[in-house]
Design a protein around this motif. Structure first.
Motif, short mmCIF file in Angstrom:
data_model
loop_
_atom_site.label_atom_id
_atom_site.label_comp_id
_atom_site.label_asym_id
_atom_site.label_seq_id
_atom_site.Cartn_x
_atom_site.Cartn_y
_atom_site.Cartn_z
N ALA A 334 -43.68 35.95 -135.23
CA ALA A 334 -42.56 35.20 -135.81
C ALA A 334 -42.44 35.50 -137.30
O ALA A 334 -41.34 35.74 -137.82
CB ALA A 334 -42.75 33.70 -135.59
N ALA A 335 -43.58 35.51 -138.00
CA ALA A 335 -43.55 35.78 -139.44
C ALA A 335 -43.07 37.20 -139.71
O ALA A 335 -42.29 37.43 -140.64
CB ALA A 335 -44.94 35.57 -140.04
N ALA A 336 -43.52 38.15 -138.87
CA ALA A 336 -43.13 39.55 -139.08
C ALA A 336 -41.64 39.71 -138.89
O ALA A 336 -40.96 40.36 -139.70
CB ALA A 336 -43.90 40.46 -138.12
N LEU A 398 -41.80 16.83 -135.95
CA LEU A 398 -42.74 17.09 -137.04
C LEU A 398 -43.55 18.36 -136.78
O LEU A 398 -43.76 19.17 -137.68
CB LEU A 398 -43.69 15.90 -137.23
N VAL A 399 -44.01 18.49 -135.53
CA VAL A 399 -44.79 19.70 -135.18
C VAL A 399 -43.93 20.94 -135.39
O VAL A 399 -44.36 21.92 -136.01
CB VAL A 399 -45.29 19.62 -133.72
N LEU A 400 -42.70 20.88 -134.88
CA LEU A 400 -41.80 22.03 -135.02
C LEU A 400 -41.55 22.33 -136.49
O LEU A 400 -41.55 23.49 -136.92
CB LEU A 400 -40.47 21.74 -134.32
N LEU A 401 -41.36 21.27 -137.27
CA LEU A 401 -41.10 21.44 -138.69
C LEU A 401 -42.28 22.12 -139.39
O LEU A 401 -42.13 23.04 -140.19
CB LEU A 401 -40.82 20.08 -139.32
N SER A 402 -43.50 21.66 -139.04
CA SER A 402 -44.70 22.26 -139.65
C SER A 402 -44.82 23.73 -139.27
O SER A 402 -45.15 24.58 -140.11
CB SER A 402 -45.97 21.54 -139.18
N LEU A 403 -44.56 24.04 -137.99
CA LEU A 403 -44.67 25.44 -137.55
C LEU A 403 -43.63 26.30 -138.27
O LEU A 403 -43.93 27.41 -138.72
CB LEU A 403 -44.48 25.54 -136.04
N THR A 404 -42.42 25.77 -138.40
CA THR A 404 -41.39 26.51 -139.14
C THR A 404 -41.83 26.72 -140.58
O THR A 404 -41.68 27.81 -141.15
CB THR A 404 -40.05 25.74 -139.12
N GLY A 405 -42.40 25.66 -141.16
CA GLY A 405 -42.90 25.77 -142.54
C GLY A 405 -43.96 26.84 -142.66
O GLY A 405 -44.01 27.60 -143.63
N LEU A 406 -44.81 26.92 -141.63
CA LEU A 406 -45.88 27.92 -141.63
C LEU A 406 -45.30 29.34 -141.66
O LEU A 406 -45.71 30.20 -142.45
CB LEU A 406 -46.73 27.71 -140.36
N VAL A 407 -44.30 29.57 -140.77
CA VAL A 407 -43.66 30.89 -140.74
C VAL A 407 -42.99 31.17 -142.08
O VAL A 407 -43.10 32.27 -142.64
CB VAL A 407 -42.63 30.96 -139.59
N TYR A 408 -42.33 30.15 -142.62
CA TYR A 408 -41.67 30.26 -143.92
C TYR A 408 -42.67 30.69 -144.99
O TYR A 408 -42.44 31.63 -145.77
CB TYR A 408 -41.02 28.91 -144.24
N TYR A 410 -45.47 32.23 -144.66
CA TYR A 410 -45.91 33.61 -144.46
C TYR A 410 -44.84 34.60 -144.90
O TYR A 410 -45.14 35.67 -145.45
CB TYR A 410 -46.27 33.85 -142.99
N VAL A 411 -43.57 34.25 -144.61
CA VAL A 411 -42.49 35.14 -145.05
C VAL A 411 -42.52 35.26 -146.57
O VAL A 411 -42.42 36.36 -147.12
CB VAL A 411 -41.13 34.62 -144.55
N VAL A 412 -42.72 34.13 -147.25
CA VAL A 412 -42.76 34.16 -148.71
C VAL A 412 -43.93 35.01 -149.19
O VAL A 412 -43.79 35.89 -150.04
CB VAL A 412 -42.88 32.72 -149.27
N PRO A 476 -56.22 30.70 -145.48
CA PRO A 476 -55.93 29.54 -146.33
C PRO A 476 -54.58 28.87 -146.03
O PRO A 476 -54.52 27.64 -145.93
CB PRO A 476 -55.93 30.12 -147.75
N ILE A 477 -53.52 29.65 -145.87
CA ILE A 477 -52.20 29.05 -145.69
C ILE A 477 -52.14 28.27 -144.38
O ILE A 477 -51.67 27.13 -144.33
CB ILE A 477 -51.10 30.14 -145.75
#
Lengths: 546, 364
Positions: A334-336, A398-408, A410-412, A476-477
Motif C-alpha cells: 500500500a505504501a509503495a 478508528l482502526v481504518l484511520l490509523s492504518l491510513t495514517g500509517l500508509v501516509y 510511510y509515503v512521507v 519506529p513509525i
C-alpha cells in the motif's frame, strides 16, 4: 519545458507537495511555539539525561561508522589481497541487517546469561570481568556495524571517482601511500564522507527500538514512551520537535563540513594501482574485512538459523507468523503504491505546470527522507487525532484511520526513493516530445497517460521495490502509529526479542533480512555492470576469461 | 582569449632566480634497459631501451596504445615492469631486485589532465612537494610561479583558472621540488590549438633553461619534433628508433617510421650499388645495396615540370605550400612545392628527384 503555463497542474502539484510536508511542518510548529509547562517538566525530569544519551550515541555511531567505513573502503581500493573482490561487494551486505535484529542476537550471545560469558565463567571462575554489553557502548557497537555501509559505499565511490592522476601526483611529489591518503584522497572525499556520516546519524536518530534493548534513553525513546505510555500529545510533539531540531543541526553541520567545495576533476576515472599485500599484512587485511562481516552478518545469520532449527515453535506461532507477515506485506505494498502514484503525479505535474518555481518546489517532496521517523510519525498522529475527534468514537473507523495514517507516514518518509526513480525516468522525455504530442492535439492528461506513465514505468517499479523493502523492515513509525492489536513482522521480532524469546524471533527476523537483501543485490548487479564499462581492469579481465 | 603572460617573464631571463633553482644539482642521465611489461595476455612493452642524457629532452612518439604512457609510468615508479631496469645517474630505481617507490625517486611528473589538487589553492599545490624538506617553502614556490608567469596567483583555487593557467601550475608544481628529471604525459593535449603552440614553446624554453632531464610523451609528430632534442618512435611496445629529429626524418630506420614521422613516397626499385632504378629513374643511395628495395623519397625532394611522365590527379593548396598527387604508370606519388599551384588536375608532368642520397629498405 513547454512555453504554456497550466495553473491547474501547478495547483495539483503544490497540493501534493503540501500534503507530504504537512506532518513535518506540524512538528516544526511545535518547536516554534513551545509550551512552557511541558518544557519545564521535561527539563526538570528526564530530558538532560536523554539529550546526553542521544548526543553520545550520535557521536559514537557517527564516528565509528566513519572509521570503519572509510578504512574498509580504502583497504579494498588501494590494496590487493586474497578475496578482495568478494569483500568489496560483501561489505555492503550488513545494510540488510536491521539494528533491531543484530541488537538482540548480540545481546543473546554476549550478555550475562549468554554463551560467551557463561563459557568464560566456567573457565575463569565467577568473577571474571566482562564489559557491560547492555549499555550505550553496546548499542553504539551494534548500530555502527549495521550502518557503516552507508559510509563505505559513499567513500568507495568517492575514491573511485577521484582521478588516479591526482593521487599519483602526490606520490610523485614525495608522499607515501598513507600520507597521500591523508593529504589528498581524504580531503577530496570530505564532502562525500560528510554526507555518509549524516545518513548514519539520521538513522541513529530515528531508532528508538534497538536502543531500548540496551536500556539507553534517547530523545526518540522519550517520544515513544510519552506517546504510547502516557498519551501526552503535547509533550510528545515537543520532544519530536527536539528530534527534528537535532536533525536540522546535523544537516547544517554536514553542509558546513562539505564547505563550498564541489571538487571538479578532469580526466576519466580509473582505479588507482593496487599494492598486493603478502604474508602477515595480507592476513591482517583479510582479518579486518572478514571480522567485520562475521560480526555484522555471518555469525548473526548463523545464530538465527540455529535458533530456527532448534526452536520449539507452536502451531499458533506459525499461524501468527503468517498473519503478521501478510500485515507487513499489505502495508508495504500500500505504501509503495501510494508513494509511486504521488511521485508520478508530482514529477509529471510539475513538468506540465510550465513553471520553474513549481518544478523546484516539487523536489521538496523528498524532505521526509531526511527527517527522523518519530518526527514524521508524531506529525501524522496529530492529524489522525484531529480527524478521529471529528469522526466520533467509531472503533472500525478508528482502526481504518490509523492504518491510513500509517500508509501516509510511510509515503512521507520514503517518498524520496520513489520520486528519485520516477523523476530520473521522466528526465528522458524531452520537452520536444511533449510539445509534439500537444501539437497533435493531446491534452495534458492524455500525454501523461500515454507518454509519462509508460516512460515512468521502469523507474516506478524500481522505486516501488525500494519502498516496499524499507517499509518491511521499518520499525519506529509502525510502533508509534499502529492501531491496537495490529502487529507486523518487524514489531513481532522486536516484541519477542524484548521478552528474550530469541528463538521464536529467528524466523521473522531471517525473513526480514532476506527481503532487505533484494535491493542490495540489485544495486550490486548494477554496479558490477557499470564497473565493467568504467574499465575496472580486474573485472574486465574476469570477463575476458569467462 | 586571455593574454598569455608567462612568456614575457621567463623569456626575459630572470637569471638569478633560475640559477638558484638549478644550483647545487648535477643533472642526471636517465637510462631504461630491457623493460618489458604485460597486462593480462597483452605485451605492452617489449624489451625497451631508452637513454636521456643529462639535461636533454627526449620525446616518446607513437600512435595511441603503443605503450608510451606505460613506459612513462614505469619510469615514474607508478607501474612495476616484469623485466628490465630504470636508473637515474648511478641510482638504480627499478631492477635487479630493487624498486624505489615513486615518492623517493625525485622525478617530477606532469599528467595529461594536470591532476591539480582541487582542494588546495595554487600556492599550496606548488608547495606540496616541498613541505617535507623542512626547509624554505616560500621562496621556491614564488620562484616556480614566477618562472611560469603566475606570480600573484597563489591564493586562487584551481577551478577558477583557465586551462592554460592550470597547465602552468602543473609545471610549476613539478619543478618546484627540483627533481632530477621530469616526465610530461601529453601535457598540451587538453589545450586549444591557439594556446598550445605558445605554451609548448615556452615550456620547452623553460625546461632547457633549467637543464632538466626531460621526457615528453606525445602522439603528434610535429609536437615531438619541436619538443625533443631527440625523438624515440614507439610502436606496439617497441622503440623502433631513437635519434635527433633531422636524422629521424632523413634516415628513418624502417618504412613504418618513415611514414609515421612525415609524408613518404616508398618506391619499388632495383638497387645496384650506389644507385637504384625506379619509375622516377636513377636515384642515388646513401648506402650501397643490391636487389629489390623500397626507396624513401620525401614529397619536397621531388619537383615537377611540364612533361609526359605522369598525370596530376589532385592538388591541395595550404597557403604556405601546396601538394600534388601525380599518377606515374599506376603509382601515386606525392609532391610538395613551396609555391602556389602551377598545375591543375589532368596536366601532364615530369618528375625530378632533387634530394640527397636516399634511404633504401630491402623489399619484404
Amino acid at each position: 519545458m513547454t512555453g504554456s503555463r497550466r495553473p491547474l497542474w501547478s495547483t495539483i502539484t503544490l497540493a501534493a507537495v503540501l500534503a507530504v510536508l504537512a506532518p513535518i511542518a506540524l512538528v516544526g510548529l511545535g518547536a516554534i511555539s513551545p509550551s512552557g509547562d511541558a518544557w519545564g517538566q521535561l527539563w526538570a525530569g528526564p530530558l538532560p539525561g536523554m539529550l546526553w544519551s542521544t548526543l553520545s550515541l550520535l557521536v559514537l555511531v557517527g564516528g565509528g561508522a566513519l572509521m570503519v567505513g572509510t578504512s574498509l573502503a580504502w583497504l579494498v581500493t588501494a590494496y590487493d589481497f586474497p578475496g578482495r573482490r568478494v569483500f568489496t561487494w560483501a561489505l555492503m551486505l550488513p545494510l540488510a541487517m536491521p539494528a533491531y535484529v543484530l541488537g538482540f542476537v548480540f545481546l543473546a550471545v554476549f550478555d550475562f546469561a549468554g554463551p560467551v560469558q557463561t563459557a568464560l565463567r566456567s573457565v575463569f571462575g565467577f568473577d571474571v570481568w566482562f564489559p557491560d554489553v547492555s549499555s550505550i557502548g553496546g548499542a553504539a557497537l551494534v548500530m555502527t556495524f549495521t550502518l557503516y555501509p552507508y559510509v563505505y559505499i559513499l567513500a568507495r565511490s568517492a575514491f573511485r571517482e577521484q582521478t588516479p592522476a591526482t593521487y599519483e601526483s602526490a606520490r610523485m611529489l614525495g608522499d607515501s601511500r598513507f600520507v597521500a591518503l591523508r593529504r589528498v584522497v581524504l580531503p577530496m572525499a570530505r564532502p562525500t564522507l560528510a554526507a555518509g556520516v549524516a545518513l548514519v546519524i539520521m538513522e541513529t536518530l530515528t531508532d528508538f527500538a534497538t536502543v531500548q534493548y540496551f536500556n539507553v534513553q534517547t530523545v526518540s525513546v522519550g517520544v515513544y514512551q510519552v506517546w504510547r505510555g502516557m498519551f501526552d500529545r503535547e509533550t510528545a510533539v515537543e520532544l519530536a520537535a527536539l528530534v527534528l531540531l537535532i536533525a536540522i543541526l546535523v544537516l547544517g553541520l554536514e553542509r558546513l563540513f562539505r564547505g563550498s567545495a564541489k571538487f571538479f576533476q578532469r580526466g576519466a576515472p580509473r582505479e588507482i594501482e593496487r599494492v598486493t599485500l603478502r604474508g602477515r599484512r595480507s592476513a591482517l587485511a583479510i582479518g579486518a574485512c572478514g571480522g567485520v562481516l562475521a560480526f555484522a552478518i555471518v555469525l548473526p545469520i548463523a545464530q538465527l538459523l540455529v535458533w530456527m532449527f532448534t526452536s520449539t515453535g507452536t502451531v499458533g506461532d506459525i499461524g501468527r507468523a503468517f498473519e503478521y507477515l501478510s500485515n507487513s506485506l499489505g502495508l508495504a505494498v500500500a505504501a509503495a503504491v501510494g508513494a509511486v502514484v504521488v511521485a508520478v503525479l508530482v514529477a509529471a505535474g510539475s513538468r506540465f505546470s510550465g513553471s520553474g518555481l513549481v518544478r523546484k518546489a516539487a523536489h521538496l517532496v523528498t524532505a521526509g527522507y531526511a527527517v527522523p521517523g518519530p518526527v514524521v510519525a508524531i506529525g501524522v498522529l496529530v492529524i489522525v487525532s484531529w480527524l478521529s475527534g471529528a469522526m466520533g468514537r467509531n472503533p472500525t473507523g478508528l482502526v481504518l484511520l490509523s492504518l491510513t495514517g500509517l500508509v501516509y507516514a510511510y509515503v512521507v518518509r520514503f517518498m524520496a526513493l520513489a520520486y528519485g526513480a520516477v523523476d530520473a525516468s521522466l528526465e528522458k522525455i524531452t520537452p520536444a516530445t511533449v510539445d509534439a504530442a500537444h501539437t497533435l492535439g493531446a491534452t495534458p492528461s492524455r500525454v501523461m497517460r500515454q507518454i509519462h506513465f509508460p516512460m515512468a514505468g521502469a523507474g516506478a517499479a524500481a522505486g516501488a521495490v525500494l519502498v516496499t523493502i524499507d517499509v518491511l523492515k521499518e520499525l519506529p513509525i509502525v510502533l508509534l502509529i499502529r492501531p491496537f492489536g495490529f502487529t507486523t513482522a518487524s514489531i513481532w521480532v522486536w516484541e519477542l526479542a524484548s521478552e528474550s524469546r530469541w528463538s521464536s524471533a529467528a524466523v521473522p527476523a531471517l525473513l526480514i533480512v532476506v527481503a532487505a537483501m533484494i535491493p542490495i543485490v540489485i544495486y550490486l548487479r548494477r554496479e558490477r555492470r557499470d564497473s565493467v564499462i568504467l574499465s575496472d581492469p580486474p573485472l574486465v579481465g574476469a570477463g575476458a576469461r569467462r | 582569449m586571455k593574454p598569455v603572460r608567462f612568456p614575457v617573464q621567463f623569456r626575459s631571463g630572470q637569471p638569478v632566480d633560475t640559477i638558484s633553482l638549478v644550483s647545487g644539482k648535477i643533472r642526471q642521465p636517465l637510462t631504461v634497459e630491457g623493460v618489458s611489461k604485460r597486462f593480462a595476455d597483452e605485451a605492452v612493452l617489449h624489451d625497451v631501451d631508452l637513454v636521456v642524457s643529462e639535461g636533454s629532452s627526449v620525446t616518446l612518439l607513437g600512435p595511441s596504445g603503443c605503450g608510451k604512457t606505460t613506459l612513462l609510468r614505469v619510469i615514474a615508479g607508478l607501474e612495476r615492469p616484469d623485466n628490465g631496469a630504470v636508473s637515474l645517474g648511478d641510482r638504480v630505481l627499478t631492477g635487479s631486485g630493487r624498486f624505489v617507490s615513486p615518492e623517493r625517486r625525485r622525478i617530477g611528473m606532469v599528467f595529461q589532465d594536470w591532476a591539480l589538487f582541487p582542494h588546495l589553492n595554487v600556492y599550496e599545490n606548488v608547495a606540496y612537494g616541498l613541505a617535507r624538506n623542512g626547509g624554505q617553502v616560500d621562496r621556491p614556490v614564488e620562484e616556480a610561479l614566477e618562472m611560469v608567469g603566475l606570480s600573484g596567483f597563489g591564493k586562487r583555487m584551481p577551478s577558477t583558472l583557465s586551462g592554460g593557467e592550470q597547465q602552468r601550475v602543473a609545471i610549476a608544481r613539478a619543478i618546484a621540488p627540483r627533481p632530477d628529471a621530469i616526465l610530461l604525459d601529453e601535457p598540451f593535449s587538453n589545450l586549444d590549438a591557439a594556446l598550445r603552440a605558445t605554451i609548448r614553446s615556452e615550456t620547452r624554453a623553460l625546461l632547457r633553461e633549467l637543464e632538466m632531464t626531460t621526457i615528453f610523451v606525445t602522439h603528434d609528430q610535429g609536437e615531438a619534433f619541436v619538443l625533443g632534442d631527440e625523438v624515440a618512435v614507439m610502436k606496439e611496445g617497441v622503440i623502433h628508433q631513437q635519434a635527433t629529429p633531422d636524422i629521424l626524418y632523413s634516415s628513418p630506420s624502417d618504412p613504418w617510421v618513415a611514414a609515421f614521422v612525415g609524408e613518404a613516397n616508398l618506391l619499388d626499385g632495383e638497387a645496384a650499388g650506389e644507385v637504384a632504378t625506379t619509375i622516377l629513374g636513377q636515384i642515388p643511395l646513401a648506402n650501397p645495396a643490391h636487389g629489390p628495395h623500397q626507396i624513401l623519397l620525401r614529397p619536397e625532394q621531388i619537383s615537377l615540370r611540364p612533361g609526359d611522365a605522369g598525370q596530376v590527379k589532385d592538388v591541395e593548396f595550404y597557403g604556405h605550400d601546396c601538394s600534388y598527387v601525380v599518377d606515374v604508370s599506376g603509382t601515386p606519388i606525392t609532391v610538395r612545392s613551396l609555391a602556389a599551384p602551377v598545375f591543375t588536375s589532368g596536366d601532364q608532368v615530369s618528375l625530378e628527384y632533387s634530394g640527397a642520397a636516399a634511404v633504401a629498405y630491402p623489399a619484404s
